[in-house]
Design a protein around this motif. Structure first.
Motif, PDB file in Angstrom:
ATOM      1  N   PHE A  19       0.948  -1.115   0.001  1.00 36.51           N
ATOM      2  CA  PHE A  19      -0.038  -0.084   0.020  1.00 36.51           C
ATOM      3  C   PHE A  19       0.787   1.565   0.043  1.00 36.51           C
ATOM      4  O   PHE A  19       0.942   2.617  -0.617  1.00 36.51           O
ATOM      5  CB  PHE A  19      -1.219  -0.154   1.232  1.00 36.51           C
ATOM      6  N   TYR A  20       2.130   1.189   0.523  1.00 34.15           N
ATOM      7  CA  TYR A  20       3.252   1.874   0.873  1.00 34.15           C
ATOM      8  C   TYR A  20       3.365   3.320  -0.465  1.00 34.15           C
ATOM      9  O   TYR A  20       3.731   4.025  -1.015  1.00 34.15           O
ATOM     10  CB  TYR A  20       3.831   2.323   1.643  1.00 34.15           C
ATOM     11  N   GLU A  21       3.616   1.446  -1.001  1.00 30.81           N
ATOM     12  CA  GLU A  21       4.648   1.722  -2.234  1.00 30.81           C
ATOM     13  C   GLU A  21       3.544   2.292  -3.062  1.00 30.81           C
ATOM     14  O   GLU A  21       3.301   3.189  -4.825  1.00 30.81           O
ATOM     15  CB  GLU A  21       5.802   0.426  -3.058  1.00 30.81           C
TER      16      GLU A  21
ATOM     17  N   LEU B  76      -6.099   1.955  -5.541  1.00 31.73           N
ATOM     18  CA  LEU B  76      -5.495   1.190  -6.277  1.00 31.73           C
ATOM     19  C   LEU B  76      -4.145   1.664  -7.093  1.00 31.73           C
ATOM     20  O   LEU B  76      -4.088   2.352  -6.977  1.00 31.73           O
ATOM     21  CB  LEU B  76      -6.669   0.843  -7.345  1.00 31.73           C
ATOM     22  N   GLY B  77      -3.008   0.416  -6.436  1.00 36.88           N
ATOM     23  CA  GLY B  77      -1.721   0.371  -7.113  1.00 36.88           C
ATOM     24  C   GLY B  77      -2.370   0.299  -9.082  1.00 36.88           C
ATOM     25  O   GLY B  77      -3.053   0.439  -9.649  1.00 36.88           O
ATOM     26  N   LYS B  78      -1.066   1.739  -9.395  1.00 33.52           N
ATOM     27  CA  LYS B  78      -1.728   1.654 -10.790  1.00 33.52           C
ATOM     28  C   LYS B  78      -1.097   0.230 -11.840  1.00 33.52           C
ATOM     29  O   LYS B  78      -2.266   0.833 -12.738  1.00 33.52           O
ATOM     30  CB  LYS B  78      -0.371   2.937 -11.371  1.00 33.52           C
ATOM     31  N   SER B  79      -0.215  -0.174 -11.499  1.00 30.12           N
ATOM     32  CA  SER B  79      -0.458  -1.286 -12.444  1.00 30.12           C
ATOM     33  C   SER B  79      -2.149  -2.273 -12.696  1.00 30.12           C
ATOM     34  O   SER B  79      -2.530  -2.954 -13.494  1.00 30.12           O
ATOM     35  CB  SER B  79       0.306  -1.968 -11.971  1.00 30.12           C
TER      36      SER B  79
ATOM     37  N   PRO C  15       3.540   9.570  -8.338  1.00 32.08           N
ATOM     38  CA  PRO C  15       2.761   9.976  -8.577  1.00 32.08           C
ATOM     39  C   PRO C  15       1.280  10.815  -9.139  1.00 32.08           C
ATOM     40  O   PRO C  15       1.121  12.077  -8.810  1.00 32.08           O
ATOM     41  CB  PRO C  15       4.215  11.105  -9.689  1.00 32.08           C
ATOM     42  N   GLU C  16       1.804   9.633  -9.906  1.00 32.87           N
ATOM     43  CA  GLU C  16       0.645  10.339 -11.324  1.00 32.87           C
ATOM     44  C   GLU C  16      -1.340  10.089 -10.537  1.00 32.87           C
ATOM     45  O   GLU C  16      -2.563  10.222 -10.597  1.00 32.87           O
ATOM     46  CB  GLU C  16       0.166   9.769 -12.321  1.00 32.87           C
ATOM     47  N   ALA C  17      -1.423   8.786  -9.077  1.00 36.27           N
ATOM     48  CA  ALA C  17      -1.961   8.731  -8.576  1.00 36.27           C
ATOM     49  C   ALA C  17      -1.982   9.468  -7.534  1.00 36.27           C
ATOM     50  O   ALA C  17      -3.451  10.047  -7.216  1.00 36.27           O
ATOM     51  CB  ALA C  17      -1.957   7.640  -6.984  1.00 36.27           C
ATOM     52  N   THR C  18      -1.509  10.634  -6.546  1.00 36.68           N
ATOM     53  CA  THR C  18      -0.938  11.488  -6.305  1.00 36.68           C
ATOM     54  C   THR C  18      -1.731  12.761  -6.430  1.00 36.68           C
ATOM     55  O   THR C  18      -2.818  13.762  -6.224  1.00 36.68           O
ATOM     56  CB  THR C  18      -0.486  11.636  -5.583  1.00 36.68           C
ATOM     57  N   ARG C  19      -2.113  12.896  -8.028  1.00 33.68           N
ATOM     58  CA  ARG C  19      -2.378  14.273  -8.598  1.00 33.68           C
ATOM     59  C   ARG C  19      -3.686  13.402  -8.770  1.00 33.68           C
ATOM     60  O   ARG C  19      -4.713  14.285  -8.610  1.00 33.68           O
ATOM     61  CB  ARG C  19      -1.579  14.113 -10.380  1.00 33.68           C
TER      62      ARG C  19
END
Length: 150
Positions: free
Chosen positions: A16-18, A85-88, A23-27
């Motif tokens: 979850f930390y990773e 959700l993780g970007k992948s 950066p795209e997720a935080t944007r």
């Protein structure tokens, strides 16, 4: 792909930390990432059943992979959900399936979700799960939508 939910474990937290460092997720979320210490302290707090008696925390599994998390909490007496959700794992229907499963176990209505106004993917996930726009909030951190499921 089979999407399942299970209790969050300590082993999930580094994943979850990773996820929240992307950066795209935080944007998209309008929510800044935390450093490791702050992130782990936050999760320790919300995983503590003595101090967080209303919280429900689930890990989202896509097959055998940890894809993210979905959570429930009460703020000012109002039930809220959120997910990450993780970007992948984006764009595969995982979030919609996980949120729908999660909501089927939450009896309290209405339930609220806060989403950045520019996060069209998350808005769509919430709409697929039956949420409708309740109101818009502006502010220093940008504009957000308050979505509601009745």
């Amino acid at each position: 792909m089979i999407i399942t939910l299970r209790e969050v474990t300590q082993e999930d937290l580094p994943i979850f930390y990773e996820h929240q460092l992307e950066p795209e997720a935080t944007r998209m979320t309008g929510f800044p990432s935390r450093d490791r210490e702050a992130f782990m302290a936050h999760w320790a707090k919300i995983m503590n059943k003595e101090t967080n008696q209303t919280g429900i925390l689930k890990t989202i599994l896509a097959g055998d992979s940890v894809a993210g998390n979905v959570v429930y909490w009460e703020a000012a007496g109002k039930p809220n959900i959120g997910y990450w959700l993780g970007k992948s794992h984006w764009g595969k229907g995982i979030a919609s399936a996980a949120v729908a499963q999660f909501l089927s176990k939450i009896e309290r209505r209405p339930v609220y979700a806060h989403v950045a106004k520019h996060n069209f993917a998350s808005i769509r996930v919430l709409q697929k799960c039956g949420f409708q726009l309740a109101r818009e909030n502006g502010g220093d951190d940008g504009e957000e939508l308050i979505m509601e499921l009745r």
